[in-house]
Design a protein around this motif. Structure first.
Motif, PDB file in Angstrom:
ATOM      1  N   PRO A  30       0.823  -1.217   0.000  1.00  0.00           N
ATOM      2  CA  PRO A  30       0.000   0.000   0.000  1.00  0.00           C
ATOM      3  C   PRO A  30       0.855   1.264   0.000  1.00  0.00           C
ATOM      4  O   PRO A  30       1.965   1.283   0.546  1.00  0.00           O
ATOM      5  N   ALA A  31       0.320   2.337  -0.599  1.00  0.00           N
ATOM      6  CA  ALA A  31       1.027   3.614  -0.592  1.00  0.00           C
ATOM      7  C   ALA A  31       0.941   4.269   0.781  1.00  0.00           C
ATOM      8  O   ALA A  31       1.832   5.013   1.177  1.00  0.00           O
ATOM      9  N   GLU A 223      14.157   1.085  -8.085  1.00  0.00           N
ATOM     10  CA  GLU A 223      15.309   1.793  -8.639  1.00  0.00           C
ATOM     11  C   GLU A 223      14.851   3.009  -9.431  1.00  0.00           C
ATOM     12  O   GLU A 223      15.507   4.064  -9.404  1.00  0.00           O
ATOM     13  N   HIS A 224      13.729   2.877 -10.132  1.00  0.00           N
ATOM     14  CA  HIS A 224      13.194   4.001 -10.910  1.00  0.00           C
ATOM     15  C   HIS A 224      12.693   5.113  -9.992  1.00  0.00           C
ATOM     16  O   HIS A 224      12.959   6.296 -10.245  1.00  0.00           O
ATOM     17  N   VAL A 225      11.985   4.752  -8.936  1.00  0.00           N
ATOM     18  CA  VAL A 225      11.397   5.754  -8.033  1.00  0.00           C
ATOM     19  C   VAL A 225      12.472   6.457  -7.214  1.00  0.00           C
ATOM     20  O   VAL A 225      12.390   7.663  -6.955  1.00  0.00           O
ATOM     21  N   GLY A 226      13.484   5.728  -6.802  1.00  0.00           N
ATOM     22  CA  GLY A 226      14.543   6.327  -5.997  1.00  0.00           C
ATOM     23  C   GLY A 226      14.024   6.820  -4.659  1.00  0.00           C
ATOM     24  O   GLY A 226      13.369   6.082  -3.919  1.00  0.00           O
ATOM     25  N   GLU A 227      14.271   8.078  -4.344  1.00  0.00           N
ATOM     26  CA  GLU A 227      13.879   8.656  -3.059  1.00  0.00           C
ATOM     27  C   GLU A 227      12.467   9.246  -3.071  1.00  0.00           C
ATOM     28  O   GLU A 227      12.009   9.758  -2.056  1.00  0.00           O
ATOM     29  N   GLN A 228      11.801   9.177  -4.200  1.00  0.00           N
ATOM     30  CA  GLN A 228      10.449   9.735  -4.296  1.00  0.00           C
ATOM     31  C   GLN A 228       9.489   8.911  -3.431  1.00  0.00           C
ATOM     32  O   GLN A 228       9.624   7.695  -3.295  1.00  0.00           O
ATOM     33  N   ALA A 229       8.470   9.602  -2.865  1.00  0.00           N
ATOM     34  CA  ALA A 229       7.457   8.920  -2.058  1.00  0.00           C
ATOM     35  C   ALA A 229       6.545   8.090  -2.952  1.00  0.00           C
ATOM     36  O   ALA A 229       6.233   8.497  -4.086  1.00  0.00           O
ATOM     37  N   GLN A 230       6.126   6.932  -2.469  1.00  0.00           N
ATOM     38  CA  GLN A 230       5.201   6.078  -3.214  1.00  0.00           C
ATOM     39  C   GLN A 230       3.846   6.749  -3.303  1.00  0.00           C
ATOM     40  O   GLN A 230       3.253   7.129  -2.299  1.00  0.00           O
TER      41      GLN A 230
END
Length: 243
Positions: A30-31, A223-230
């Motif tokens: 879940p986000a 790996e694509h999202v990196g440090e971005q929040a889900q």
């Protein structure tokens, strides 16, 4: 919310069914503390396997409550199947019952779910499915062919009496089926959304089981999202016919 997350996690199968000649793996993330995505896998008394990947509209507590309701309705209907009931009839009955109940009893809430539900006959690889407005799962053939399983009807719960179509494919040794929610392709990183193109990249040659396929896709997304929040719930389910 932590209690709610533990309760919702309990609605997912504690263990996945084990079938001779088949591998099954799944993951749901879940986000927020709770979410609207879910997967399910149920072995019926006659040996057939029912699998589901679904995404309830919205996120958070409301979606989580409806996730529990959708999942319960689908399971209850499947478990009422007769030994002699044909796959097409069972799937149509299950989806129609769930759709009509939600639309009639909870239409005021305008909640619905996109659902991919399939019935596998393990002995011969026959896969019967309904795609109710969900992201089209990917069927990788052992010979390299890639097929999508597109919607065969609308999302479930919007209007009473909606019609759905059942489709049939055959999974052969080495074939791989991957179902996913839109939280996978919509996962946002510094370069933008992950996108369906990344999902369609072939599994690595070393991916000899369904668990490795799920793990590989999750690693690519992270790996694509990196440090971005889900931003959205992420769900994956892989079914592989052993070669």
């Amino acid at each position: 919310m932590d209690i709610g997350r533990r309760i919702q996690t309990g609605f997912l199968p504690a263990t996945l069914p084990q079938l001779d000649g088949w591998q099954l793996a799944a993951h749901c993330e879940p986000a927020r503390q709770v979410g609207g995505d879910f997967y399910d896998a149920l072995r019926l008394p006659d040996g057939r396997l029912a699998i589901t990947v679904a995404d309830v509209c919205d996120k958070g507590v409301g979606a989580a409550l409806y996730m529990a309701l959708f999942r319960s309705l689908l399971r209850t209907s499947l478990m009422q199947a007769r030994m002699s009931e044909e796959a097409h009839a069972m799937l149509l009955r299950t989806v129609a019952f769930t759709n009509d109940y939600i639309a009639s009893e909870h239409g005021r809430d305008s909640m619905f779910a996109t659902i991919f539900i399939a019935l596998l006959e393990p002995s011969n690889g026959m896969l019967h499915w309904i795609n109710a407005g969900h992201e089209a799962p990917i069927l990788w053939r052992a010979d390299g062919e890639v097929k999508r399983l597109p919607p065969s009807g609308p999302a479930v719960g919007m209007l009473h009496g909606m019609e759905y179509g059942v489709r049939t494919d055959t999974m052969r040794p080495g074939d791989l089926l991957v179902g996913f929610s839109d939280g996978v392709c919509d996962a946002v990183g510094p370069s933008g959304p992950f996108g369906e193109g990344r999902i369609l990249e072939p599994p690595p040659p070393s991916a000899t089981d369904a668990h490795e396929v799920v793990d590989t896709l999750l690693r690519r997304v992270r790996e694509h999202v990196g440090e971005q929040a889900q931003q959205d719930d992420i769900t994956l389910l892989a079914l592989r016919a052993r070669a």
